[in-house]
Design a protein around this motif. Structure first.
Motif, PDB file in Angstrom:
ATOM      1  N   ILE A  92       0.902  -1.139  -0.122  1.00 37.48           N
ATOM      2  CA  ILE A  92      -0.004   0.080   0.031  1.00 37.48           C
ATOM      3  C   ILE A  92       0.813   1.190  -0.121  1.00 37.48           C
ATOM      4  O   ILE A  92       0.600   2.333  -0.622  1.00 37.48           O
ATOM      5  CB  ILE A  92      -0.971   0.019   1.243  1.00 37.48           C
ATOM      6  CG1 ILE A  92      -2.076  -0.952   1.065  1.00 37.48           C
ATOM      7  CG2 ILE A  92      -1.713   1.461   1.426  1.00 37.48           C
ATOM      8  CD1 ILE A  92      -2.840  -1.555   2.216  1.00 37.48           C
ATOM      9  N   SER A 131      -0.225   2.068  -6.925  1.00 34.15           N
ATOM     10  CA  SER A 131      -1.214   2.668  -7.099  1.00 34.15           C
ATOM     11  C   SER A 131      -1.622   3.058  -8.621  1.00 34.15           C
ATOM     12  O   SER A 131      -2.778   3.636  -8.974  1.00 34.15           O
ATOM     13  CB  SER A 131      -1.462   4.077  -6.605  1.00 34.15           C
ATOM     14  OG  SER A 131      -1.209   3.908  -5.056  1.00 34.15           O
ATOM     15  N   LEU A 189      -5.014   2.184 -10.037  1.00 28.70           N
ATOM     16  CA  LEU A 189      -6.051   3.118  -9.835  1.00 28.70           C
ATOM     17  C   LEU A 189      -5.982   4.388 -10.741  1.00 28.70           C
ATOM     18  O   LEU A 189      -6.723   5.083 -11.221  1.00 28.70           O
ATOM     19  CB  LEU A 189      -5.939   3.656  -8.106  1.00 28.70           C
ATOM     20  CG  LEU A 189      -6.914   4.870  -7.997  1.00 28.70           C
ATOM     21  CD1 LEU A 189      -8.273   4.540  -8.009  1.00 28.70           C
ATOM     22  CD2 LEU A 189      -6.544   5.169  -6.615  1.00 28.70           C
ATOM     23  N   SER A 224      -1.018  12.163  -2.421  1.00 33.53           N
ATOM     24  CA  SER A 224      -2.273  11.372  -2.610  1.00 33.53           C
ATOM     25  C   SER A 224      -3.676  11.834  -2.341  1.00 33.53           C
ATOM     26  O   SER A 224      -4.686  11.959  -3.068  1.00 33.53           O
ATOM     27  CB  SER A 224      -2.132   9.969  -1.888  1.00 33.53           C
ATOM     28  OG  SER A 224      -1.992  10.487  -0.465  1.00 33.53           O
ATOM     29  N   ALA A 263      -6.663  12.950  -4.787  1.00 36.04           N
ATOM     30  CA  ALA A 263      -7.994  12.631  -4.375  1.00 36.04           C
ATOM     31  C   ALA A 263      -8.876  13.825  -4.514  1.00 36.04           C
ATOM     32  O   ALA A 263     -10.010  13.988  -5.391  1.00 36.04           O
ATOM     33  CB  ALA A 263      -8.024  11.910  -3.119  1.00 36.04           C
ATOM     34  N   ILE A 269     -14.450   7.789  -1.994  1.00 39.17           N
ATOM     35  CA  ILE A 269     -13.552   6.755  -2.179  1.00 39.17           C
ATOM     36  C   ILE A 269     -11.959   7.052  -2.226  1.00 39.17           C
ATOM     37  O   ILE A 269     -11.069   6.437  -1.775  1.00 39.17           O
ATOM     38  CB  ILE A 269     -13.873   5.780  -3.555  1.00 39.17           C
ATOM     39  CG1 ILE A 269     -15.133   5.179  -3.421  1.00 39.17           C
ATOM     40  CG2 ILE A 269     -12.851   4.580  -3.912  1.00 39.17           C
ATOM     41  CD1 ILE A 269     -15.726   4.548  -4.608  1.00 39.17           C
ATOM     42  N   LEU A 270     -11.880   8.030  -3.287  1.00 36.07           N
ATOM     43  CA  LEU A 270     -10.448   8.528  -3.266  1.00 36.07           C
ATOM     44  C   LEU A 270      -9.901   9.231  -1.999  1.00 36.07           C
ATOM     45  O   LEU A 270      -8.866   8.965  -1.583  1.00 36.07           O
ATOM     46  CB  LEU A 270     -10.599   9.565  -4.519  1.00 36.07           C
ATOM     47  CG  LEU A 270     -10.668   9.184  -5.725  1.00 36.07           C
ATOM     48  CD1 LEU A 270     -10.719  10.494  -6.920  1.00 36.07           C
ATOM     49  CD2 LEU A 270      -9.395   7.956  -6.193  1.00 36.07           C
ATOM     50  N   TRP A 312      -8.893   6.326   0.057  1.00 35.11           N
ATOM     51  CA  TRP A 312      -7.703   5.790  -0.652  1.00 35.11           C
ATOM     52  C   TRP A 312      -6.538   6.693   0.045  1.00 35.11           C
ATOM     53  O   TRP A 312      -5.443   6.175   0.507  1.00 35.11           O
ATOM     54  CB  TRP A 312      -7.822   5.868  -1.962  1.00 35.11           C
ATOM     55  CG  TRP A 312      -6.110   5.653  -2.630  1.00 35.11           C
ATOM     56  CD1 TRP A 312      -5.630   4.461  -2.925  1.00 35.11           C
ATOM     57  CD2 TRP A 312      -5.570   6.899  -3.337  1.00 35.11           C
ATOM     58  NE1 TRP A 312      -4.331   4.849  -3.441  1.00 35.11           N
ATOM     59  CE2 TRP A 312      -4.356   6.129  -3.758  1.00 35.11           C
ATOM     60  CE3 TRP A 312      -6.053   8.034  -3.507  1.00 35.11           C
ATOM     61  CZ2 TRP A 312      -3.591   6.860  -4.506  1.00 35.11           C
ATOM     62  CZ3 TRP A 312      -5.061   8.796  -4.267  1.00 35.11           C
ATOM     63  CH2 TRP A 312      -3.769   8.252  -4.746  1.00 35.11           C
ATOM     64  N   ILE A 366      -5.688   5.937   3.589  1.00 40.27           N
ATOM     65  CA  ILE A 366      -5.025   4.613   3.901  1.00 40.27           C
ATOM     66  C   ILE A 366      -3.817   4.808   3.398  1.00 40.27           C
ATOM     67  O   ILE A 366      -2.787   4.219   4.251  1.00 40.27           O
ATOM     68  CB  ILE A 366      -6.062   3.511   3.053  1.00 40.27           C
ATOM     69  CG1 ILE A 366      -7.111   3.235   3.546  1.00 40.27           C
ATOM     70  CG2 ILE A 366      -4.728   2.415   2.862  1.00 40.27           C
ATOM     71  CD1 ILE A 366      -7.979   2.380   2.855  1.00 40.27           C
TER      72      ILE A 366
END
Length: 190
Positions: A30, A36, A39, A116, A120, A137-138, A141, A144
């Motif tokens: 991750i 990534s 994605l 990130s 997003a 969702i982004l 992500w 995370i």
């Protein structure tokens, strides 16, 4: 009462020590930027479906500039503040789980968290009229990714929160820049 830095250390140690050897390989995956890519490919397809070729090229250029901006700003902060990473700080590293491949020298603020979160916010806002729930969702992500940096032992929660805040602001500014540039690009098409 504890000062902010002590509190940051305590929260880091709590969150970092929640990990286990069973989960370590997943969190290493991750936290690695290259994982990534699937994605990003999906997001690129969605951007293309909404904006076409020229609009997608504009988004790609803006994302490249945005990532460069977050990364370089993080470097300025890291060398300006020179705050040791948890994996390199006496009194913390002995109590933490360090599972990353490398430690690095300075950690304030996290470029991973900033970039990130910037992606997003930027892409989530660009696509929200067509894919309303995508931004949530982004954002999950990005959160995370941020937590993964604590898990592997290379950033404090304060590094992550600062990075995510700066990343969100930069993502929003680039979203506004896109809104300014896209009509000019479309107008020049005719």
């Amino acid at each position: 009462m504890k000062d902010l830095q002590e509190l940051d250390h305590d929260i880091f140690l709590f969150l970092n020590n929640l990990g286990s050897e069973t989960w370590d390989p997943i969190w290493i995956i991750i936290t690695t930027k290259w994982y990534s890519i699937p994605l990003y490919v999906i997001l690129l397809i969605l951007v293309f479906k909404k904006f076409g070729v020229k609009g997608t090229l504009l988004v790609m250029v803006l994302v490249a500039l945005m990532i460069t901006c977050t990364d370089q700003l993080a470097n300025v902060f890291k060398h300006g503040f020179q705050r040791a990473r948890p994996c390199g700080q006496d009194g913390v590293r002995e109590l933490a789980r360090f599972v990353a491949e490398r430690c690095g020298r300075f950690g304030y603020f996290s470029a991973h968290a900033a970039s990130s979160m910037a992606v997003a916010v930027f892409v989530g806002l660009l696509l929200r009229s067509k894919y309303y729930y995508l931004i949530f969702i982004l954002l999950l992500w990005a959160a995370i990714i941020g937590y993964s940096r604590i898990y592997v032992g290379v950033h404090y929660p304060g590094d992550i929160l600062t990075g995510m805040t700066i990343g969100a602001l930069i993502g929003f500014l680039y979203y506004k820049l896109h809104g300014y540039l896209l009509p000019k690009l479309i107008r020049n098409k005719n």
